[in-house]
Design a protein around this motif. Structure first.
Motif, PDB file in Angstrom:
ATOM      1  N   THR A   1      -7.008   5.216   0.370  1.00 39.54           N
ATOM      2  CA  THR A   1      -8.545   5.047   0.222  1.00 39.54           C
ATOM      3  C   THR A   1      -8.970   3.942  -0.626  1.00 39.54           C
ATOM      4  O   THR A   1      -8.158   3.330  -1.447  1.00 39.54           O
ATOM      5  N   CYS A   2      -9.954   2.989  -0.273  1.00 37.95           N
ATOM      6  CA  CYS A   2     -10.181   1.944  -1.123  1.00 37.95           C
ATOM      7  C   CYS A   2     -10.302   2.030  -2.566  1.00 37.95           C
ATOM      8  O   CYS A   2      -9.833   1.407  -3.326  1.00 37.95           O
TER       9      CYS A   2
ATOM     10  N   GLU B   1      -4.816  15.699  -2.551  1.00 40.59           N
ATOM     11  CA  GLU B   1      -5.196  14.509  -2.348  1.00 40.59           C
ATOM     12  C   GLU B   1      -4.381  13.473  -1.279  1.00 40.59           C
ATOM     13  O   GLU B   1      -5.076  12.517  -0.713  1.00 40.59           O
ATOM     14  N   HIS B   2      -3.301  13.814  -1.044  1.00 43.35           N
ATOM     15  CA  HIS B   2      -2.636  12.971  -0.068  1.00 43.35           C
ATOM     16  C   HIS B   2      -3.049  13.220   1.310  1.00 43.35           C
ATOM     17  O   HIS B   2      -2.888  12.434   2.159  1.00 43.35           O
TER      18      HIS B   2
ATOM     19  N   ALA C   1      -3.826   9.511  -2.683  1.00 46.19           N
ATOM     20  CA  ALA C   1      -2.831   9.741  -3.820  1.00 46.19           C
ATOM     21  C   ALA C   1      -1.739   8.843  -3.474  1.00 46.19           C
ATOM     22  O   ALA C   1      -1.488   8.494  -2.366  1.00 46.19           O
ATOM     23  N   LEU C   2      -1.126   8.143  -4.555  1.00 42.59           N
ATOM     24  CA  LEU C   2      -0.015   7.294  -4.308  1.00 42.59           C
ATOM     25  C   LEU C   2       1.160   7.833  -5.279  1.00 42.59           C
ATOM     26  O   LEU C   2       0.929   8.301  -6.413  1.00 42.59           O
ATOM     27  N   ASP C   3       2.433   8.142  -4.909  1.00 42.23           N
ATOM     28  CA  ASP C   3       3.552   8.710  -5.571  1.00 42.23           C
ATOM     29  C   ASP C   3       4.597   7.383  -5.718  1.00 42.23           C
ATOM     30  O   ASP C   3       4.980   6.910  -4.988  1.00 42.23           O
TER      31      ASP C   3
ATOM     32  N   HIS D   1       2.522  10.838  -9.924  1.00 39.51           N
ATOM     33  CA  HIS D   1       1.419  11.065  -8.750  1.00 39.51           C
ATOM     34  C   HIS D   1       0.190  10.632  -9.316  1.00 39.51           C
ATOM     35  O   HIS D   1      -0.023  11.177 -10.411  1.00 39.51           O
ATOM     36  N   LEU D   2      -0.289   9.629  -8.713  1.00 36.55           N
ATOM     37  CA  LEU D   2      -1.615   8.994  -9.110  1.00 36.55           C
ATOM     38  C   LEU D   2      -2.788   9.227  -7.881  1.00 36.55           C
ATOM     39  O   LEU D   2      -2.452   8.838  -6.830  1.00 36.55           O
TER      40      LEU D   2
END
Length: 237
Positions: free
Chosen positions: A110-111, A161-162, A167-169, A227-228
């Motif tokens: 997502t942006c 959220e993935h 979300a970014l791991d 996890h962000l």
């Protein structure tokens, strides 16, 4: 005094008050001004954080924000909304080829997540790498952003959220001098404490940029990555 004259003076007073009010806001730094558009070089404040959250519902503003990123900070492509997997539509997403660092693989996110990451990378990640390890980050090793699933793959749980690429791991950071700092191996590295300190400071700093930040101290599934995400839950563990 006639009614017309009274109305005139009341309007004049209101205009003067409004002008003074406007002038007062001009002296507030943009990162603290709720009416100033967020910029990628704004320091992170509670107001900046709210503005980033607002980008979830303002695709145009978010796209315009990423377009201001210097080429050295971000190589990305805005995407049309699409549904790669049934029941997991993606909206307000971009394809990221690299940031100021190389990526272990390109990803779609997502942006607002990308905006938060770019700000975090420039304002904290790179300075912390130089401070603790004496070398900047050259590559990000990650486990991706998109997975159409519920949290922990539980049937009755809420969507992760993935599932919307929000979300970014993050698994590890490769430095310009060749070292690899791994969440799994270096979170509690007593032999090389600078590695551990770097990771823990990165984790703490990320909490100012992302809605949820999870790491090895949260639970076993996160022992090997951060996890962000951009959720509104406000968890930092």
């Amino acid at each position: 005094m006639s009614r017309a004259a009274l109305i005139f003076w009341l309007l004049l007073i209101l205009v003067m008050v409004a002008v003074d009010y406007y002038r007062a806001w001009q002296y507030i730094p943009p990162e603290w001004n709720p009416w100033a558009r967020v910029e990628l070089d704004h320091p992170m404040t509670p107001i900046t954080r709210l503005k980033l959250t607002g980008l979830r519902d303002d695709q145009q503003q978010c796209t315009e924000l990423l377009a201001t990123a210097p080429d050295a900070w971000l190589d990305h492509l805005p995407l049309e909304d699409y549904t790669p997997v049934e029941s997991c539509p993606l909206t307000n997403v971009v394809r990221v080829s690299r940031t100021s660092v190389e990526l272990s693989s390109t990803f779609t996110a997502t942006c607002p997540l990308v905006a938060a990451w770019v700000m975090f990378e420039q304002q904290h990640l790179q300075p912390l790498a130089r401070q603790h390890l004496g070398s900047p980050v050259a590559q990000l090793d990650h486990y991706g952003t998109f997975a159409c699933r519920n949290i922990y793959h539980r049937e009755n749980a809420r969507r992760s959220e993935h599932a919307r690429a929000a979300a970014l791991d993050v698994a590890a950071f490769r430095l310009a001098d060749g070292r690899r700092i791994s969440v799994l191996d270096d979170w509690d590295n007593e032999q090389e404490p600078a590695r551990s300190k770097f990771l823990k400071d990165v984790h703490q700093a990320a909490c100012n940029y992302f809605g949820t930040v999870l790491g090895p101290d949260y639970n076993q599934p996160h022992e090997n990555h951060f996890h962000l995400d951009t959720s509104r839950f406000g968890i930092c563990r």
